[in-house]
Write an enzyme that holds these catalytic residues in place. Structure first.
Site, mmCIF file in Angstrom:
data_model
loop_
_atom_site.group_PDB
_atom_site.id
_atom_site.type_symbol
_atom_site.label_atom_id
_atom_site.label_comp_id
_atom_site.label_asym_id
_atom_site.label_seq_id
_atom_site.Cartn_x
_atom_site.Cartn_y
_atom_site.Cartn_z
ATOM 1 N N GLY A 186 16.692 -52.296 -29.810
ATOM 2 C CA GLY A 186 17.770 -51.945 -30.740
ATOM 3 C C GLY A 186 17.379 -52.308 -32.168
ATOM 4 O O GLY A 186 16.708 -53.312 -32.393
ATOM 5 N N ARG A 221 25.227 -57.721 -24.835
ATOM 6 C CA ARG A 221 25.260 -57.241 -23.455
ATOM 7 C C ARG A 221 25.079 -58.390 -22.475
ATOM 8 O O ARG A 221 25.814 -58.525 -21.510
ATOM 9 C CB ARG A 221 24.142 -56.210 -23.261
ATOM 10 C CG ARG A 221 24.141 -55.544 -21.916
ATOM 11 C CD ARG A 221 23.005 -54.572 -21.790
ATOM 12 N NE ARG A 221 23.209 -53.387 -22.593
ATOM 13 C CZ ARG A 221 22.232 -52.646 -23.118
ATOM 14 N NH1 ARG A 221 20.986 -52.992 -22.941
ATOM 15 N NH2 ARG A 221 22.511 -51.573 -23.825
ATOM 16 N N ASP A 241 21.185 -59.918 -31.345
ATOM 17 C CA ASP A 241 21.806 -60.745 -30.300
ATOM 18 C C ASP A 241 21.488 -62.243 -30.373
ATOM 19 O O ASP A 241 22.154 -63.039 -29.730
ATOM 20 C CB ASP A 241 21.392 -60.231 -28.911
ATOM 21 C CG ASP A 241 22.065 -58.907 -28.572
ATOM 22 O OD1 ASP A 241 23.016 -58.536 -29.272
ATOM 23 O OD2 ASP A 241 21.629 -58.252 -27.616
ATOM 24 N N ASP A 296 13.182 -59.355 -26.419
ATOM 25 C CA ASP A 296 12.446 -59.784 -25.225
ATOM 26 C C ASP A 296 11.746 -58.632 -24.492
ATOM 27 O O ASP A 296 10.589 -58.776 -24.076
ATOM 28 C CB ASP A 296 13.363 -60.576 -24.266
ATOM 29 C CG ASP A 296 14.627 -59.834 -23.897
ATOM 30 O OD1 ASP A 296 14.906 -58.776 -24.495
ATOM 31 O OD2 ASP A 296 15.345 -60.315 -22.999
ATOM 32 N N ASP A 316 19.205 -63.887 -28.896
ATOM 33 C CA ASP A 316 19.084 -64.364 -27.517
ATOM 34 C C ASP A 316 17.637 -64.660 -27.107
ATOM 35 O O ASP A 316 17.342 -64.773 -25.923
ATOM 36 C CB ASP A 316 19.688 -63.319 -26.548
ATOM 37 C CG ASP A 316 19.031 -61.953 -26.673
ATOM 38 O OD1 ASP A 316 18.191 -61.772 -27.581
ATOM 39 O OD2 ASP A 316 19.358 -61.063 -25.865
ATOM 40 N N ARG A 367 13.961 -47.560 -26.963
ATOM 41 C CA ARG A 367 13.715 -48.317 -25.729
ATOM 42 C C ARG A 367 12.929 -47.383 -24.822
ATOM 43 O O ARG A 367 13.417 -46.317 -24.463
ATOM 44 C CB ARG A 367 15.031 -48.710 -25.067
ATOM 45 C CG ARG A 367 15.966 -49.500 -25.985
ATOM 46 C CD ARG A 367 17.198 -49.961 -25.219
ATOM 47 N NE ARG A 367 18.337 -50.223 -26.093
ATOM 48 C CZ ARG A 367 18.552 -51.361 -26.730
ATOM 49 N NH1 ARG A 367 17.695 -52.352 -26.626
ATOM 50 N NH2 ARG A 367 19.617 -51.527 -27.488
ATOM 51 N N THR A 381 16.419 -58.768 -33.369
ATOM 52 C CA THR A 381 17.546 -58.335 -32.527
ATOM 53 C C THR A 381 18.808 -59.001 -33.058
ATOM 54 O O THR A 381 18.772 -60.173 -33.445
ATOM 55 C CB THR A 381 17.361 -58.707 -31.042
ATOM 56 O OG1 THR A 381 18.644 -58.612 -30.383
ATOM 57 C CG2 THR A 381 16.830 -60.094 -30.807
HETATM 58 O O1 F6P Z 1 20.222 -54.627 -29.681
HETATM 59 C C1 F6P Z 1 21.067 -55.401 -28.922
HETATM 60 C C2 F6P Z 1 22.319 -54.621 -28.630
HETATM 61 O O2 F6P Z 1 22.930 -54.277 -29.842
HETATM 62 C C3 F6P Z 1 23.296 -55.322 -27.728
HETATM 63 O O3 F6P Z 1 24.090 -56.270 -28.375
HETATM 64 C C4 F6P Z 1 24.066 -54.162 -27.176
HETATM 65 O O4 F6P Z 1 24.688 -54.511 -25.972
HETATM 66 C C5 F6P Z 1 22.999 -53.133 -27.009
HETATM 67 O O5 F6P Z 1 22.002 -53.423 -27.957
HETATM 68 C C6 F6P Z 1 23.447 -51.712 -27.203
HETATM 69 O O6 F6P Z 1 22.349 -50.870 -27.075
HETATM 70 P P1 F6P Z 1 22.384 -49.308 -27.331
HETATM 71 O O7 F6P Z 1 22.562 -49.091 -28.792
HETATM 72 O O8 F6P Z 1 21.094 -48.823 -26.839
HETATM 73 O O9 F6P Z 1 23.567 -48.791 -26.569
#
Ligand code: F6P
Length: 329
Positions: free
Chosen positions: A18, A179, A135, A110, A137, A79, A133
């Site tokens: 992301g 997430r 997050d 990660d 995390d 991704r 990121t």
């Molecule tokens: O990059 C992390 C994140 O923003 C999370 O917090 C979220 O759950 C997820 O990506 C959403 O991903 P996407 O934009 O691919 O739906």
């Protein structure tokens, strides 16, 4: 320790996973640090997919102008689940070698570092990374690039919602990103004075939450803000609102902040973190070390083996959630 400054003539930078505000500041820092050492730099567009589709573009010093303040990533990101397959990584390594790319810097989380680690282990292409990121995390670093901006973006929205919640004596459930982990929820919950914070890693009993809301209403508190991380199912704020309505007849308004938390101009903190880690990621490669992420602990930059960044996820600090509970009473 081997000095690779002679060996590395061409370096590539890419973003993966992301997007996160501050990635552009990281790209700028990596590119300008490498160019200052007479290393050619290419950008790989669209994350690991760009390795396979040979989306390689030369990056210049001037091309880095006016991007430090921009959210998103000029290199685009993605991704790429295909990259989990070793035969796909063989193809990626062939394309890098054909392009005469000697080393890589990855900006991501990660999953991105898992791919980078595999590429190094299987094909000996030196790679370092910087944590990108929203997050926060990643193990081994206090902060990730984009987290501070995302927290401040969400907080701004929560402050606005609080104005209207108080004016109408309403209960609001605000859903933020996250997430697998609830750091955004925990930080904005504490900073925004939330009454309850739902995170994936520390589940709450809804009955206890309802009990608390009832008690605070009896004490004369007429509006409440609850924060929830989206968890595995974005939209879970609606489920919570429905359960609260069934059990109490209280109507909870829902606000899902969504992807706006990933966009926008990065804060000073994120720009500085990206600039410092980006430059060090290049220096570390030149000093002959790789297969690692440059993180931050306190004020110091640290080197964290990629393998340590993805074997588990950093949770939201529990003491922060406990403090938010005490202060919201
Ligand atoms: O990059 C992390 C994140 O923003 C999370 O917090 C979220 O759950 C997820 O990506 C959403 O991903 P996407 O934009 O691919 O739906």
């Amino acid at each position: 320790m081997a000095n690779h400054s002679e060996k590395i003539k061409k370096l590539a930078v890419y973003c993966s996973g992301g997007d996160a505000p501050g990635m552009n500041a990281g790209i700028r820092s990596i590119v300008r640090t490498a160019l200052s050492k007479n290393i050619e730099v290419v950008g790989i567009r669209g994350g690991y997919t760009g390795f396979l589709e040979k989306k390689f573009d030369e990056l210049t010093r001037r091309g880095m102008a006016n991007i430090i303040q921009r959210g998103g990533t000029i290199l685009k990101t993605g991704r790429c689940l295909e990259f989990l397959k070793s035969e796909v990584r063989v193809k990626a390594a062939e394309n890098l070698k054909a392009e005469k790319i000697d080393a890589l810097v990855c900006i991501g989380g990660d999953g991105s570092f898992n791919g980078a680690h595999a590429l190094f282990q299987e094909h000996q292409i030196p790679i370092t990374g910087i944590p990108g990121t929203i997050d926060n995390d990643l193990m081994g670093t206090d902060r990730t690039i984009g987290f501070d901006t995302a927290v401040n973006t969400a907080l701004d929205a929560i402050d606005r919602i609080r104005d209207t919640a108080a004016s109408h004596d309403r209960l609001f459930i605000i859903e933020v990103m996250g997430r697998d982990t609830g750091s955004i929820a925990g930080f904005v919950g504490l900073a925004g004075g939330a009454e309850e914070i739902f995170t994936p890693e520390f589940p709450l009993s809804l009955d206890k939450v309802i009990e608390k809301i009832k008690k605070s209403r009896e004490r004369g508190k007429n509006s409440s803000i609850l924060i929830t991380a989206e968890g595995q199912k974005p939209g879970r704020a609606y489920d919570l609102a429905e359960q609260i309505r069934k059990k109490t007849q209280l109507e909870a308004k829902v606000c899902i902040l969504g992807h706006q938390q990933r966009g926008g101009s990065p804060t000073a903190y994120d720009r500085i973190l990206a600039s410092r880690t980006g430059s060090q990621a290049v220096e570390t490669l030149l000093q002959g070390r790789c297969d690692l992420m440059i993180g931050v602990r306190g004020d110091d930059l640290v080197e964290v083996p990629f393998a340590d960044t993805f074997k588990s996820r950093k949770a939201c600090p529990k003491n922060l959630l406990d403090l938010a509970q005490i202060l919201s009473l």
